[in-house]
Design a protein around this motif. Structure first.
Motif, short mmCIF file in Angstrom:
data_model
loop_
_atom_site.label_atom_id
_atom_site.label_comp_id
_atom_site.label_asym_id
_atom_site.label_seq_id
_atom_site.Cartn_x
_atom_site.Cartn_y
_atom_site.Cartn_z
N MET A 178 1.36 -1.41 -1.64
CA MET A 178 1.39 -2.63 -0.87
C MET A 178 0.44 -2.45 0.20
O MET A 178 0.05 -1.42 0.86
N PHE A 179 -0.21 -3.56 0.86
CA PHE A 179 -1.23 -3.45 1.85
C PHE A 179 -0.76 -4.69 2.76
O PHE A 179 -0.31 -5.73 2.51
N ASN A 180 -1.09 -4.35 3.98
CA ASN A 180 -0.62 -5.54 4.93
C ASN A 180 -2.06 -6.24 5.29
O ASN A 180 -3.08 -6.02 5.82
N HIS A 181 -1.80 -7.60 4.71
CA HIS A 181 -2.89 -8.52 4.77
C HIS A 181 -3.22 -8.91 6.38
O HIS A 181 -4.17 -9.84 6.53
N ARG A 182 -2.56 -8.53 7.35
CA ARG A 182 -2.72 -9.10 8.48
C ARG A 182 -3.62 -7.90 9.35
O ARG A 182 -4.12 -7.91 10.43
N GLU A 183 -3.94 -6.80 8.58
CA GLU A 183 -4.66 -5.77 9.15
C GLU A 183 -6.31 -6.03 8.81
O GLU A 183 -6.53 -6.41 7.76
N ALA A 184 -6.95 -5.80 9.81
CA ALA A 184 -8.62 -6.36 9.68
C ALA A 184 -9.38 -5.68 8.42
O ALA A 184 -9.99 -6.25 7.72
N ASP A 185 -8.91 -4.37 8.40
CA ASP A 185 -9.48 -3.63 7.21
C ASP A 185 -8.94 -3.57 5.80
O ASP A 185 -8.91 -2.64 4.77
N TYR A 186 -7.88 -4.40 5.68
CA TYR A 186 -6.84 -4.40 4.36
C TYR A 186 -7.91 -4.44 3.07
O TYR A 186 -7.47 -3.90 1.91
N VAL A 187 -8.95 -5.20 2.99
CA VAL A 187 -9.51 -5.47 1.93
C VAL A 187 -10.56 -4.29 1.70
O VAL A 187 -10.46 -3.83 0.30
N ASP A 188 -10.83 -3.44 2.49
CA ASP A 188 -11.43 -2.36 2.18
C ASP A 188 -10.32 -1.33 1.70
O ASP A 188 -10.84 -0.51 0.83
N LYS A 189 -9.11 -1.48 1.99
CA LYS A 189 -8.27 -0.33 1.56
C LYS A 189 -8.02 -0.47 0.16
O LYS A 189 -7.87 0.27 -0.63
#
Length: 329
Positions: free
Chosen positions: A197-208
């Protein structure tokens, strides 16, 4: 409860507009099942985002006024019309469509949109199957042509369709990634099929996500908010990857060359366009999932029928979905 032999409570919409146009009446005529129809005593009804768009008048589909919203109900057969042999009074059932509307004490549905509700599931879970699970299956396989071993990203995975997509994809052998906006939402999805899972409120989630998928990218994206995420989705796809648009609340600008570089596809998904054959395929797969035990709807916010306007407000304005919203009748 019905207030008399021939009347019942039902939510009626007499004009398009905000949640305030949802009016609970107590003197609506009880519908009668016609040929190949059944009358269901409703115990719970799922609340779907599309119902808020239709109510507001912004959706392409505009029912004749007045009408009662709601398609996904679970309850007990009260009566059957002529030629109905597969159901009898007292049977526990769920639907993926109604004729008279589901925000009511009773509803009429065509017999071929009604299915037996397993003892493994309660009425609230039964009301959470319809549109979410049929849409998720259609997006993954009928339109997205997902295959075992491929990677799927469910962009907005903690709501009804998102959790359904994760459960189905995991059961069919896909590598399942998801996003959510809260820690609680992420944990719910991890318990319901997601590998990561990834938190889509984090600014760098796409990079993750890019780092996690390394070079190959994502084969299929199930997109719940295309007007925000579509341009980003195109950057995450593998060569030949597909974005399945399940939800969108407005326009977005994209760079078409992004689709050319990977020969990727953007495909809209709507159950309204599904043929009877397609729906039967969904039905067969999902009933097998219930029997096997991997199809387990996660029920989120619950509202009594009297609070239907608040339910619609919550659905659109909440900061993050946590399971499937249902009305308790």
């Amino acid at each position: 409860m019905a207030t008399g032999r021939n009347v019942m409570r039902a939510v009626r919409v007499s004009e398009f507009g905000g949640p305030e146009v949802l009016k609970l009446l107590s003197d609506v005529l009880l519908p009668n099942p016609k040929e190949n129809q059944v009358l269901i005593k409703v115990h719970a009804c799922g609340v779907n985002p599309v119902e808020t768009y239709i109510r507001s008048g912004t959706h392409a589909r505009k029912p004749a006024l007045p009408y009662t919203p709601g398609t996904d109900v679970a309850g007990v057969i009260e009566a059957v019309g002529a030629h109905v042999t597969v159901f009898k009074k007292g049977d526990r059932v769920f639907t993926n469509g109604t004729i008279s509307g589901g925000y009511a004490d009773y509803t009429v549905a065509a017999a071929d949109t009604v299915f037996p509700l397993s003892d493994k599931l309660d009425f609230k879970q039964g009301a959470a199957i319809g549109i979410p699970y049929f849409t998720a299956y259609r997006a993954l396989f009928q339109k997205g042509h997902a295959k075992p071993g491929e990677t799927v990203l469910v962009h907005g995975a903690s709501g009804g369709v998102g959790i359904a997509a994760c459960q189905i994809a995991r059961a069919y052998g896909l590598k399942v990634l998801g996003t959510a906006g809260t820690e609680e939402g992420m944990n719910i999805v991890l318990r319901n099929g997601a590998h990561k899972m990834f938190n889509h409120r984090e600014a760098d989630y796409v990079d993750k996500i890019k780092e996690f998928t390394v070079v190959q990218g994502v084969d299929v994206i199930i997109e719940m908010l295309a007007n925000v995420n579509l341009a980003t989705d195109l950057q995450l796809l593998s060569p030949g990857g597909r974005v399945m648009i399940v939800g969108s609340r407005g326009p977005i600008e994209i760079y078409p060359r992004d689709t050319m570089m990977k020969e990727s596809s953007i495909i809209g998904v709507s159950l309204f366009c599904a043929t009877k054959k397609s729906m039967h395929e969904c039905e067969t797969a999902l009933l097998a999932g219930i029997e096997a035990g991997w199809l387990k709807p996660v029920v989120g916010p619950e509202y009594p029928l009297e609070k239907v306007a608040k339910a619609h407000e919550h659905l659109i304005n909440s900061s993050g979905a946590l399971g499937k919203m249902v009305l308790l009748i």
